[in-house]
Motif scaffolding. Structure first.
Motif, PDB file in Angstrom:
ATOM      1  N   GLY A 187       0.806  -1.204   0.000  1.00 23.31           N
ATOM      2  CA  GLY A 187       0.000   0.000   0.000  1.00 23.31           C
ATOM      3  C   GLY A 187       0.843   1.261   0.000  1.00 23.31           C
ATOM      4  O   GLY A 187       0.535   2.236  -0.706  1.00 23.31           O
ATOM      5  N   ILE A 188       1.925   1.253   0.771  1.00 26.27           N
ATOM      6  CA  ILE A 188       2.822   2.411   0.807  1.00 26.27           C
ATOM      7  C   ILE A 188       3.440   2.652  -0.569  1.00 26.27           C
ATOM      8  O   ILE A 188       3.545   3.799  -1.026  1.00 26.27           O
ATOM      9  N   SER A 189       3.845   1.590  -1.235  1.00 26.05           N
ATOM     10  CA  SER A 189       4.451   1.751  -2.558  1.00 26.05           C
ATOM     11  C   SER A 189       3.441   2.304  -3.560  1.00 26.05           C
ATOM     12  O   SER A 189       3.782   3.148  -4.401  1.00 26.05           O
ATOM     13  N   ILE A 190       2.191   1.856  -3.467  1.00 27.64           N
ATOM     14  CA  ILE A 190       1.146   2.349  -4.367  1.00 27.64           C
ATOM     15  C   ILE A 190       0.918   3.847  -4.161  1.00 27.64           C
ATOM     16  O   ILE A 190       0.873   4.632  -5.115  1.00 27.64           O
ATOM     17  N   VAL A 191       0.783   4.249  -2.905  1.00 33.97           N
ATOM     18  CA  VAL A 191       0.557   5.663  -2.590  1.00 33.97           C
ATOM     19  C   VAL A 191       1.780   6.504  -2.960  1.00 33.97           C
ATOM     20  O   VAL A 191       1.655   7.630  -3.461  1.00 33.97           O
TER      21      VAL A 191
END
Length: 381
Positions: free
Chosen positions: A172-176
Motif C-alpha cells: 500500500g505504501i508503494s502504491i501511494v
C-alpha cells in the motif's frame, strides 16, 4: 455472494485470465493501428501490469505454501527462458530493419532492449523523434517496467509473506508513493511534453498498477477472502468500479490523466478482476472471457505485443505515418501477425518445454485454447 474457491489454487489455470490478456492486447494493438483517439491503448498496458502482478504473486504464494521457500535461481531462469527467446528474435529483426533503413547498428538501442532499460534510455539516451527508425525497439518499454519489478518483488515477498499485514502495508505504501511522485512531478515540472512522456514510460511512475495486482492476489489468499469477494462482487460496488473505469477514459483534464488516472484504473481492476474470476454472480462474464478465440489471443499476447510493433514500424518507415489507410494496414497487420505466429509456434512453445526443468508446470498446448485445461498460466511460469 459465494466465492468460487475452486479457482483460488495458486497454479490452477484460469482461462479467463488469458481472456483478460486477450482484451488487453487487442486494445493495445487496435490503438496502435490508428484508433488511439477512441481506443484507450494506455489502459491495455495498465491491465497487463495489473494481471502480471496478480499472476506472479499467485504463483509465488503457491510455491511458498508447497515448498516453504522460493527458489530464486529457478524463478529467474524461468523468467529468462520465458522472455528472451522471442525477444532475441525480435531484436534480430529490428537490427536488420535499422540496417536496411540506413540507421546503422544502434548499440545503445540494442543493449537497452536486451537488458531492460529501454524505457529510461528512450528518455535519457535515445531520440524521441517519431521519424527515428530505431523506434522499432521502443515497444519493450513496458517489459522493462515489469522486469525491474521482478528483480525486487520476490525478495520482498520472501521477507514478509509470513507477516502478511506488513507485506500488505508495504504494498500500500508503494502504491501511494508512486501516485505522490506523479503528483509531485506535475506540480513542479508542469504538463510539459517531456513530463507526460516520463510519467507514462518510466518504472518509478507506473509501478503502482503491478503492485495493485500483487495486493489483490495477496488478499485472495488470506482468511478474509470470502468477505473480499463478497464486497467486490456486490452489484453496487461492481457497477461503481465499471463507472470509475469509464470516468478515467472520458475525463480529459491533463493533470488528472497524468496522476490519478493510473491509480483509479488499477483500483477499478481490483474490484472487476476478482469479482469476475471468483464471484459466482459474474460467471457469464467469466465464461465469455474463457471462450477459445479470446483465450487464444491471450496466449499469443506476448508475441503480438512485440511483433505487431515491428509491423507498425516497418509500415511507418516504408509506407508513411498515416495509419488506417489500406496500404499501411496491408503492410503492418499481416507482417505483425505472421511474425507473432512464427515466434509462438517455433520459439516460445519449444522453450516452454525447457522451462519445465526449472519448476514450471506450463503445458505446451496447441494454440487453439482448450478451456478445460488445468495448467499453470503460460505467460509467467
Amino acid at each position: 455472494m459465494q466465492a468460487n474457491t475452486t479457482l483460488l489454487a495458486g497454479k490452477s489455470y484460469v482461462p479467463a485470465l488469458d481472456g483478460f490478456r486477450g482484451l488487453a492486447i487487442m486494445v493495445v494493438v487496435i490503438s496502435h493501428y490508428g484508433l488511439g483517439k477512441v481506443i484507450p491503448g494506455g489502459f491495455g498496458v495498465t491491465l497487463f501490469f495489473f494481471i502480471s502482478g496478480f499472476l506472479i504473486t499467485r504463483l509465488l504464494i503457491a510455491e511458498y505454501e508447497k515448498e516453504h521457500r522460493i527458489d530464486l535461481k529457478s524463478f529467474y531462469i524461468r523468467r529468462v527462458l520465458r522472455l528472451y527467446p522471442a525477444l532475441f528474435f525480435m531484436v534480430a529483426i529490428a537490427i536488420g530493419f535499422t540496417m536496411f533503413m540506413g540507421c546503422g547498428f544502434q548499440s545503445g538501442a540494442v543493449l537497452s532492449t536486451l537488458f531492460y532499460y529501454r524505457n529510461y534510455y528512450m528518455l535519457f539516451g535515445g531520440s524521441l523523434s517519431p521519424a527515428n527508425c530505431t523506434r522499432i525497439f521502443d515497444i519493450t518499454w513496458s517489459l522493462s517496467i515489469e522486469e525491474h519489478f521482478y528483480l525486487f518483488f520476490p525478495l520482498l515477498f520472501m521477507a514478509f509473506y509470513r507477516r502478511p499485514k506488513i507485506l500488505a502495508t508495504l504494498m500500500g505504501i508503494s502504491i501511494v508513493s508512486v501516485l505522490a511522485w506523479r503528483l509531485y512531478l506535475v506540480a513542479t515540472e508542469g504538463l510539459t511534453e517531456l513530463t507526460v512522456y516520463r510519467i507514462y514510460h518510466l518504472t518509478d511512475t507506473r509501478l503502482d498498477a503491478i503492485m495493485f495486482g500483487c495486493l489483490v492476489s495477496l488478499i485472495l489468499h488470506q482468511d478474509q477472502v470470502a468477505r473480499y469477494i463478497r464486497i467486490v462482487g456486490h452489484p453496487a460496488v461492481f457497477a461503481g468500479a465499471i463507472g470509475l473505469l469509464f470516468f478515467t477514459f472520458l475525463y480529459r483534464d491533463g493533470t488528472f490523466r497524468e496522476t490519478w488516472r493510473y491509480s483509479l484504473q488499477a483500483l477499478a481492476l481490483s474490484v472487476i478482476l476478482p469479482a469476475v474470476l471468483y464471484g459466482k454472480s459474474y460467471t457469464t462474464l467469466m465464461h465469455w472471457l474463457s471462450t477459445p478465440w479470446l483465450v487464444t489471443i491471450g496466449k499469443l499476447s506476448y508475441s503480438l505485443y512485440l511483433f505487431h510493433w515491428v509491423g507498425v514500424s516497418v509500415a511507418e518507415n516504408l509506407i508513411g505515418g498515416e495509419r488506417l489507410k489500406a496500404p499501411w494496414l496491408l503492410t503492418a497487420v499481416p507482417l505483425g501477425l505472421l511474425l507473432s505466429l512464427l515466434s509462438y509456434n517455433y520459439i516460445e512453445k519449444p522453450t516452454a518445454r525447457l522451462r519445465k526443468r526449472f519448476g514450471s508446470t506450463v503445458e505446451t498446448a496447441p494454440l487453439i485454447a482448450d478451456s478445460s485445461l488445468v495448467t499453470e498460466h503460460p505467460s509467467v511460469g
